[in-house]
Design an enzyme around this catalytic site. Structure first.
Site, PDB file in Angstrom:
ATOM      1  N   HIS A 182       0.759  -1.150   0.153  1.00 54.42           N
ATOM      2  CA  HIS A 182       0.051   0.179   0.010  1.00 54.42           C
ATOM      3  C   HIS A 182       0.932   1.186   0.108  1.00 54.42           C
ATOM      4  O   HIS A 182       1.904   1.332   0.746  1.00 54.42           O
ATOM      5  CB  HIS A 182      -1.165  -0.099   1.419  1.00 54.42           C
ATOM      6  CG  HIS A 182      -2.286  -0.834   0.996  1.00 54.42           C
ATOM      7  ND1 HIS A 182      -3.293  -0.754   1.862  1.00 54.42           N
ATOM      8  CD2 HIS A 182      -2.276  -1.756   0.100  1.00 54.42           C
ATOM      9  CE1 HIS A 182      -4.091  -1.574   1.655  1.00 54.42           C
ATOM     10  NE2 HIS A 182      -3.650  -2.394   0.609  1.00 54.42           N
ATOM     11  N   TYR A 213      -8.763   5.675   8.240  1.00 57.41           N
ATOM     12  CA  TYR A 213      -9.078   5.853   9.999  1.00 57.41           C
ATOM     13  C   TYR A 213     -10.111   6.932   9.995  1.00 57.41           C
ATOM     14  O   TYR A 213      -9.870   8.074   9.240  1.00 57.41           O
ATOM     15  CB  TYR A 213      -7.669   6.364  10.584  1.00 57.41           C
ATOM     16  CG  TYR A 213      -6.898   5.455  10.492  1.00 57.41           C
ATOM     17  CD1 TYR A 213      -5.865   4.935   9.518  1.00 57.41           C
ATOM     18  CD2 TYR A 213      -6.418   4.889  11.884  1.00 57.41           C
ATOM     19  CE1 TYR A 213      -4.934   3.997   9.610  1.00 57.41           C
ATOM     20  CE2 TYR A 213      -5.400   3.728  12.078  1.00 57.41           C
ATOM     21  CZ  TYR A 213      -4.554   3.569  10.893  1.00 57.41           C
ATOM     22  OH  TYR A 213      -3.753   2.605  10.975  1.00 57.41           O
ATOM     23  N   PRO A 244      -3.238   0.415  19.352  1.00 59.44           N
ATOM     24  CA  PRO A 244      -2.911  -0.093  18.052  1.00 59.44           C
ATOM     25  C   PRO A 244      -3.102   0.940  16.876  1.00 59.44           C
ATOM     26  O   PRO A 244      -2.838   0.567  15.719  1.00 59.44           O
ATOM     27  CB  PRO A 244      -3.867  -1.474  17.932  1.00 59.44           C
ATOM     28  CG  PRO A 244      -4.851  -0.974  19.031  1.00 59.44           C
ATOM     29  CD  PRO A 244      -4.282  -0.515  19.936  1.00 59.44           C
ATOM     30  N   LYS A 266       1.894  -0.087  15.339  1.00 56.31           N
ATOM     31  CA  LYS A 266       3.523  -0.067  15.637  1.00 56.31           C
ATOM     32  C   LYS A 266       3.706  -1.524  16.398  1.00 56.31           C
ATOM     33  O   LYS A 266       5.133  -1.775  16.554  1.00 56.31           O
ATOM     34  CB  LYS A 266       3.809   1.156  16.393  1.00 56.31           C
ATOM     35  CG  LYS A 266       3.814   2.464  15.676  1.00 56.31           C
ATOM     36  CD  LYS A 266       4.875   2.661  14.806  1.00 56.31           C
ATOM     37  CE  LYS A 266       4.783   3.380  13.522  1.00 56.31           C
ATOM     38  NZ  LYS A 266       4.780   2.800  12.245  1.00 56.31           N
ATOM     39  N   TYR A 273       4.308   6.631  10.255  1.00 54.51           N
ATOM     40  CA  TYR A 273       3.820   5.550   9.960  1.00 54.51           C
ATOM     41  C   TYR A 273       4.535   4.426   9.136  1.00 54.51           C
ATOM     42  O   TYR A 273       4.021   3.198   9.469  1.00 54.51           O
ATOM     43  CB  TYR A 273       2.417   5.948   8.978  1.00 54.51           C
ATOM     44  CG  TYR A 273       1.212   4.889   9.128  1.00 54.51           C
ATOM     45  CD1 TYR A 273       0.287   4.952   9.985  1.00 54.51           C
ATOM     46  CD2 TYR A 273       1.127   4.089   8.043  1.00 54.51           C
ATOM     47  CE1 TYR A 273      -0.896   4.113  10.085  1.00 54.51           C
ATOM     48  CE2 TYR A 273      -0.059   3.093   8.154  1.00 54.51           C
ATOM     49  CZ  TYR A 273      -0.841   3.121   8.911  1.00 54.51           C
ATOM     50  OH  TYR A 273      -1.834   2.283   9.183  1.00 54.51           O
TER      51      TYR A 273
HETATM   52  P1  FAD Z   1       3.297 -11.881  21.640  1.00 53.63           P
HETATM   53  O1  FAD Z   1       2.806 -11.854  20.203  1.00 53.63           O
HETATM   54  O2  FAD Z   1       2.534 -11.461  22.710  1.00 53.63           O
HETATM   55  O3  FAD Z   1       3.953 -13.238  22.064  1.00 53.63           O
HETATM   56  C1  FAD Z   1       4.239 -13.547  23.211  1.00 53.63           C
HETATM   57  C2  FAD Z   1       4.457 -15.268  23.257  1.00 53.63           C
HETATM   58  O4  FAD Z   1       4.987 -15.466  24.492  1.00 53.63           O
HETATM   59  C3  FAD Z   1       3.066 -15.717  23.307  1.00 53.63           C
HETATM   60  O5  FAD Z   1       3.165 -16.794  22.286  1.00 53.63           O
HETATM   61  C4  FAD Z   1       2.964 -16.211  24.628  1.00 53.63           C
HETATM   62  O6  FAD Z   1       1.962 -17.264  24.663  1.00 53.63           O
HETATM   63  C5  FAD Z   1       4.117 -16.596  24.988  1.00 53.63           C
HETATM   64  N1  FAD Z   1       4.361 -16.868  26.503  1.00 53.63           N
HETATM   65  C6  FAD Z   1       4.124 -15.917  27.323  1.00 53.63           C
HETATM   66  N2  FAD Z   1       4.146 -16.107  28.600  1.00 53.63           N
HETATM   67  C7  FAD Z   1       4.851 -17.315  28.424  1.00 53.63           C
HETATM   68  C8  FAD Z   1       5.686 -18.244  29.413  1.00 53.63           C
HETATM   69  N3  FAD Z   1       5.776 -17.971  30.771  1.00 53.63           N
HETATM   70  N4  FAD Z   1       6.376 -19.320  28.828  1.00 53.63           N
HETATM   71  C9  FAD Z   1       6.356 -19.492  27.292  1.00 53.63           C
HETATM   72  N5  FAD Z   1       5.621 -18.560  26.739  1.00 53.63           N
HETATM   73  C10 FAD Z   1       5.235 -17.581  27.242  1.00 53.63           C
HETATM   74  N6  FAD Z   1       1.119  -4.067  15.889  1.00 53.63           N
HETATM   75  C11 FAD Z   1       1.576  -3.554  14.452  1.00 53.63           C
HETATM   76  O7  FAD Z   1       2.681  -3.397  14.308  1.00 53.63           O
HETATM   77  N7  FAD Z   1       0.605  -3.598  13.553  1.00 53.63           N
HETATM   78  C12 FAD Z   1      -0.650  -3.607  13.511  1.00 53.63           C
HETATM   79  O8  FAD Z   1      -1.698  -3.229  12.664  1.00 53.63           O
HETATM   80  C13 FAD Z   1      -1.316  -3.985  15.036  1.00 53.63           C
HETATM   81  N8  FAD Z   1      -2.611  -4.212  15.097  1.00 53.63           N
HETATM   82  C14 FAD Z   1      -3.056  -4.994  16.206  1.00 53.63           C
HETATM   83  C15 FAD Z   1      -4.114  -5.106  16.506  1.00 53.63           C
HETATM   84  C16 FAD Z   1      -4.495  -5.609  17.597  1.00 53.63           C
HETATM   85  C17 FAD Z   1      -6.222  -6.003  17.660  1.00 53.63           C
HETATM   86  C18 FAD Z   1      -3.841  -6.098  18.662  1.00 53.63           C
HETATM   87  C19 FAD Z   1      -4.322  -7.009  19.924  1.00 53.63           C
HETATM   88  C20 FAD Z   1      -2.284  -5.954  18.569  1.00 53.63           C
HETATM   89  C21 FAD Z   1      -2.084  -5.309  17.401  1.00 53.63           C
HETATM   90  N9  FAD Z   1      -0.700  -5.024  17.189  1.00 53.63           N
HETATM   91  C22 FAD Z   1      -0.264  -4.536  15.959  1.00 53.63           C
HETATM   92  C23 FAD Z   1       0.372  -5.373  18.224  1.00 53.63           C
HETATM   93  C24 FAD Z   1       0.943  -6.715  17.863  1.00 53.63           C
HETATM   94  O9  FAD Z   1       0.061  -7.801  17.855  1.00 53.63           O
HETATM   95  C25 FAD Z   1       1.921  -7.096  19.255  1.00 53.63           C
HETATM   96  O10 FAD Z   1       2.857  -5.900  19.456  1.00 53.63           O
HETATM   97  C26 FAD Z   1       2.767  -8.099  18.863  1.00 53.63           C
HETATM   98  O11 FAD Z   1       2.079  -9.309  19.084  1.00 53.63           O
HETATM   99  C27 FAD Z   1       4.052  -8.239  19.784  1.00 53.63           C
HETATM  100  O12 FAD Z   1       4.721  -9.485  19.473  1.00 53.63           O
HETATM  101  P2  FAD Z   1       5.670 -10.138  20.892  1.00 53.63           P
HETATM  102  O13 FAD Z   1       6.142 -11.356  19.957  1.00 53.63           O
HETATM  103  O14 FAD Z   1       6.426  -9.247  21.441  1.00 53.63           O
HETATM  104  O15 FAD Z   1       4.650 -10.756  21.804  1.00 53.63           O
HETATM  105  C1  PHB Z   2      -5.295  -4.346  11.474  1.00 55.88           C
HETATM  106  O1  PHB Z   2      -5.438  -4.397  10.154  1.00 55.88           O
HETATM  107  O2  PHB Z   2      -5.407  -5.340  12.535  1.00 55.88           O
HETATM  108  C2  PHB Z   2      -4.697  -2.951  11.701  1.00 55.88           C
HETATM  109  C3  PHB Z   2      -4.299  -2.033  10.986  1.00 55.88           C
HETATM  110  C4  PHB Z   2      -3.966  -0.830  11.329  1.00 55.88           C
HETATM  111  C5  PHB Z   2      -4.005  -0.583  12.642  1.00 55.88           C
HETATM  112  C6  PHB Z   2      -4.284  -1.513  13.486  1.00 55.88           C
HETATM  113  C7  PHB Z   2      -4.667  -2.797  13.272  1.00 55.88           C
HETATM  114  O3  PHB Z   2      -3.597   0.583  13.166  1.00 55.88           O
END
Ligand code: FAD
Ligand code: PHB
Length: 390
Positions: free
Chosen positions: A72, A201, A292, A296, A384
């Site tokens: 995009h 948005y 979200p 980021k 962004y």
């Molecule tokens: P996580 O994905 O939370 O992974 C952590 C892992 O550790 C999990 O699998 C968990 O089960 C495991 N774990 C926890 N405790 C233990 C333990 N004690 N022992 C073993 N394993 C354990 N970010 C963006 O950049 N762009 C977006 O568009 C965006 N949209 C989002 C929309 C929504 C609705 C949400 C909820 C989040 C969004 N995010 C977005 C944020 C993004 O999803 C998170 O920042 C990302 O998942 C972080 O990754 P991580 O690997 O740090 O943590």
């Molecule tokens: C998504 O597609 O899940 C999404 C897109 C943009 C955002 C957050 C989530 O800012």
């Protein structure tokens, strides 16, 4: 059991770190509390920054993303019933974002790890991180009905916001910063051709809405709601009506379709400092959370592990700890930039509590400024798509 780097958590951060270390010939063991099916089905992020895309490609796990990801070049901000396009690529020297779900990134990384035949233990929950200030820290975990010890040179806690990484710091060693927002997001996934080509948005007096997508056949839409909104109060018809009311513009209507998933997400900002103690390093959501609205969280998690991987490679190749010592400060610059951007997008777009008319006027004034001043639009665009240097 022994390894060079013990990684807790197989989310995007842990899996990407393991891949970068594998490519550099450094051993790691990943322990993940949940099942493979659960990790691969968790619907979360959808927008990848250019830097994230480049890193996944260079790490050799970008093949399907290249084929199926949607490139995009802009997004739209909607307010006062009109849409205004922000041409991200034109404003950032050609940089782009890629729409490719976090679920797909995680599937690709898991498949790569298993193909390499390297240790990735599912349903293996770490319950203690011990001796983190010594040169032989240990991860204690439960797996297959027994308790196990993993002795490492370094532990990377990539275990998300509710993990044990942060809790394993000595009392008083972490300084925490944060904010809870008085709203949440009700998200849906619908098997219907998305009604938009680029993300929208939308700011309205009924609350915020976001139109996003996962593919040409899968739409991902969000509505601002209460942080503890009851999904039972939201039958499909009500969701489509509200989305239409918050995003409709003259000459355009929203195409409804079958909803296959619904969820509610709370919104918070959070940072802890520093990101390391002795031989324990925090990365991704384990150390920081953003609301979200700026897309980021995932991108920041990938940036952390890029910095951590470089530091670990230097340490294992030359015994040099300089980059490990600098890890926290290096990451925190970008973390705070993204915290600010996410807070700014969030507070500019969401209906404030009580719908305070003063706040609403300030928001629309800011939105008008961003969509009419090139300098303002460029500031949004470069944040962004992801700043190259922070
Ligand atoms: P996580 O994905 O939370 O992974 C952590 C892992 O550790 C999990 O699998 C968990 O089960 C495991 N774990 C926890 N405790 C233990 C333990 N004690 N022992 C073993 N394993 C354990 N970010 C963006 O950049 N762009 C977006 O568009 C965006 N949209 C989002 C929309 C929504 C609705 C949400 C909820 C989040 C969004 N995010 C977005 C944020 C993004 O999803 C998170 O920042 C990302 O998942 C972080 O990754 P991580 O690997 O740090 O943590
Ligand atoms: C998504 O597609 O899940 C999404 C897109 C943009 C955002 C957050 C989530 O800012």
């Amino acid at each position: 059991m022994k390894t060079q780097v013990g990684i807790v958590g197989a989310g995007p951060a842990g899996l990407t770190l393991a891949r970068l270390l594998e490519n550099a010939g450094i051993e790691s063991v990943l322990v993940e509390a949940r099942s493979r099916e659960y990790c691969e089905a968790r619907i979360r992020a959808g927008v990848l920054e250019q830097g994230t895309v480049d890193l996944l490609r260079e790490a050799g796990v970008g093949e399907r993303m290249e084929r199926e990801g949607l490139v995009h070049h802009g997004i739209s901000l909607q307010f006062d019933g009109e849409r205004h396009r922000i041409p991200l690529s034109d404003l950032t020297g050609g940089r782009t974002i890629v729409i490719y779900g976090q679920t797909e990134v995680v599937k690709d990384l898991i498949a790569g790890r298993l193909e390499s035949g390297l240790p990735l233990l599912f349903e293996a929950e770490a319950f203690a991180l011990e001796d983190v200030e010594s040169s032989r820290p240990r991860i204690r975990f439960r797996h297959d009905g027994g308790e196990h010890d993993l002795e490492c040179d370094v532990i990377a806690a990539c275990d998300g916001f509710h993990g044990i990484g942060r809790q394993s710091f000595p009392a008083g060693a972490l300084r925490e910063f944060g904010r809870e927002y008085p709203y949440g997001w009700l998200g849906i996934l619908a098997t219907v051709e998305p009604s938009i080509d680029e993300l929208v948005y939308s700011h309205t007096e009924r609350g915020f809405a976001l139109l996003s997508l996962r593919s040409h056949t899968l739409a991902r839409y969000y509505l601002q709601c209460e942080p503890d909104e009851d999904l039972a109060a939201w039958p499909d018809e009500r969701i489509w009506e509200e989305l239409e009311a918050r995003t409709g513009v003259d000459g355009w209507t929203l195409r409804p379709g079958p909803i296959v998933d619904k969820d509610v997400t709370r919104m918070r900002s959070y940072v802890c400092e520093p990101l390391c103690r002795g031989r324990l390093f925090l990365a991704g959501d384990a150390a920081h959370i953003v609301p979200p609205t700026g897309a980021k969280g995932l991108n920041l998690a990938i940036h952390d592990v890029r910095v951590l991987a470089e530091a670990l490679i230097r340490f294992h190749e030359r015994g040099d700890e300089t980059l490990l010592d600098a890890y926290s400060d290096t990451c925190l610059h970008r973390v705070w930039r993204c915290e600010h951007f996410s807070w700014w997008m969030t507070t500019m777009l969401h209906l404030p509590p009580g719908g305070d008319p003063f706040d609403l006027r300030l928001q629309t004034s800011q939105l008008r400024y961003v969509t009419t001043s090139e300098a303002q639009a460029r500031a949004l665009a470069e944040n962004y798509v992801g700043l190259e240097t922070v």
